[in-house]
Design a protein around this motif. Structure first.
Motif, PDB file in Angstrom:
ATOM      1  N   UNK A  88      -0.712 -12.491   3.504  1.00 36.76           N
ATOM      2  CA  UNK A  88       0.909 -13.180   2.812  1.00 36.76           C
ATOM      3  C   UNK A  88       2.053 -12.334   3.915  1.00 36.76           C
ATOM      4  N   UNK A  89       1.483 -11.882   4.717  1.00 42.63           N
ATOM      5  CA  UNK A  89       2.784 -11.378   5.831  1.00 42.63           C
ATOM      6  C   UNK A  89       4.263 -10.424   5.558  1.00 42.63           C
ATOM      7  N   UNK A  90       3.244  -9.214   4.823  1.00 38.13           N
ATOM      8  CA  UNK A  90       4.391  -7.961   4.175  1.00 38.13           C
ATOM      9  C   UNK A  90       4.831  -7.412   4.708  1.00 38.13           C
ATOM     10  N   UNK A  91       5.619  -7.225   5.157  1.00 38.15           N
ATOM     11  CA  UNK A  91       6.943  -6.332   6.273  1.00 38.15           C
ATOM     12  C   UNK A  91       6.070  -5.239   5.862  1.00 38.15           C
ATOM     13  N   UNK A  92       5.972  -4.092   5.640  1.00 35.35           N
ATOM     14  CA  UNK A  92       5.281  -2.840   4.960  1.00 35.35           C
ATOM     15  C   UNK A  92       4.647  -2.655   4.194  1.00 35.35           C
ATOM     16  N   UNK A  93       3.494  -1.551   4.516  1.00 37.22           N
ATOM     17  CA  UNK A  93       2.907  -0.905   3.296  1.00 37.22           C
ATOM     18  C   UNK A  93       3.338  -0.073   2.981  1.00 37.22           C
ATOM     19  N   UNK A  94       3.035   1.012   2.389  1.00 39.81           N
ATOM     20  CA  UNK A  94       3.163   2.327   2.272  1.00 39.81           C
ATOM     21  C   UNK A  94       1.938   3.071   1.611  1.00 39.81           C
ATOM     22  N   UNK A  95       0.726   2.943   2.185  1.00 38.65           N
ATOM     23  CA  UNK A  95      -0.515   3.714   1.517  1.00 38.65           C
ATOM     24  C   UNK A  95      -0.615   5.385   1.662  1.00 38.65           C
ATOM     25  N   UNK A  96      -1.134   5.402   0.057  1.00 37.04           N
ATOM     26  CA  UNK A  96      -1.059   6.829  -0.215  1.00 37.04           C
ATOM     27  C   UNK A  96      -2.911   6.989  -1.283  1.00 37.04           C
ATOM     28  N   UNK A  97      -3.082   8.312  -1.341  1.00 31.76           N
ATOM     29  CA  UNK A  97      -4.399   8.797  -1.887  1.00 31.76           C
ATOM     30  C   UNK A  97      -5.564   8.643  -1.179  1.00 31.76           C
ATOM     31  N   UNK A  98      -5.117   8.284   0.601  1.00 30.79           N
ATOM     32  CA  UNK A  98      -6.349   8.326   1.353  1.00 30.79           C
ATOM     33  C   UNK A  98      -5.460   8.210   2.284  1.00 30.79           C
ATOM     34  N   UNK A  99      -6.896   7.712   3.435  1.00 25.09           N
ATOM     35  CA  UNK A  99      -7.223   7.451   4.772  1.00 25.09           C
ATOM     36  C   UNK A  99      -7.068   6.343   5.300  1.00 25.09           C
ATOM     37  N   UNK A 100      -5.684   5.369   5.590  1.00 25.47           N
ATOM     38  CA  UNK A 100      -6.459   4.202   6.165  1.00 25.47           C
ATOM     39  C   UNK A 100      -5.785   3.667   7.079  1.00 25.47           C
ATOM     40  N   UNK A 101      -7.073   4.752   8.532  1.00 24.95           N
ATOM     41  CA  UNK A 101      -7.205   3.732   9.738  1.00 24.95           C
ATOM     42  C   UNK A 101      -8.205   2.756   9.058  1.00 24.95           C
ATOM     43  N   UNK A 102      -9.054   2.487   8.127  1.00 25.81           N
ATOM     44  CA  UNK A 102      -9.916   1.251   8.532  1.00 25.81           C
ATOM     45  C   UNK A 102      -8.825  -0.177   8.466  1.00 25.81           C
ATOM     46  N   UNK A 103      -7.702   0.014   7.748  1.00 24.90           N
ATOM     47  CA  UNK A 103      -6.998  -1.151   7.754  1.00 24.90           C
ATOM     48  C   UNK A 103      -6.029  -0.966   8.695  1.00 24.90           C
TER      49      UNK A 103
END
Length: 118
Positions: A88-103
């Motif tokens: 969907x071409x989202x401008x930003x993501x704020x990952x939480x509660x874990x490690x976002x490394x694989x994404x």
């Protein structure tokens, strides 16, 4: 109002990022914050990819300004939600509660800014 490098990075007017408040941070709130000059966020919570896709598309009808997704990495839907952020071409993501490394690679490949919540 203060202008910062964060504003330039995210394409926002003010250095304000809305919290990813579960059950409250939906497309309407995210669009309102973005229309006000900050970065609005849709809380993906523990929702599935189809729900998030619908909220993203709704936000796109309510604002032409950048907005993001707050993503719960321990959700069983984390991988498909990460893919929706890309598709969907989202401008930003704020990952939480874990490690976002694989994404990270897929998000960076499409220019999504990653702002981890710690």
């Amino acid at each position: 109002m203060i202008k910062s490098p964060l504003c330039d990075l995210l394409g926002i007017e003010y250095p304000l990022i809305q919290g990813g408040m579960a059950w409250i941070a939906d497309a309407e709130l995210a669009a309102a914050v973005s229309n006000g000059g900050g970065l609005g966020l849709i809380a993906a919570m523990n929702a599935d990819a189809d729900w998030l896709r619908g909220e993203i598309r709704k936000a796109k009808t309510l604002t032409e300004k950048p907005f993001g997704v707050n993503m719960l990495l321990i959700s069983p839907f984390a991988a498909p939600v990460a893919d929706v952020v890309v598709a969907e071409g989202v401008k930003a993501v704020t990952p939480r509660a874990g490690n976002p490394g694989k994404y990270l690679e897929k998000w960076h490949a499409v220019g999504t800014q990653v702002l981890p919540v710690v």
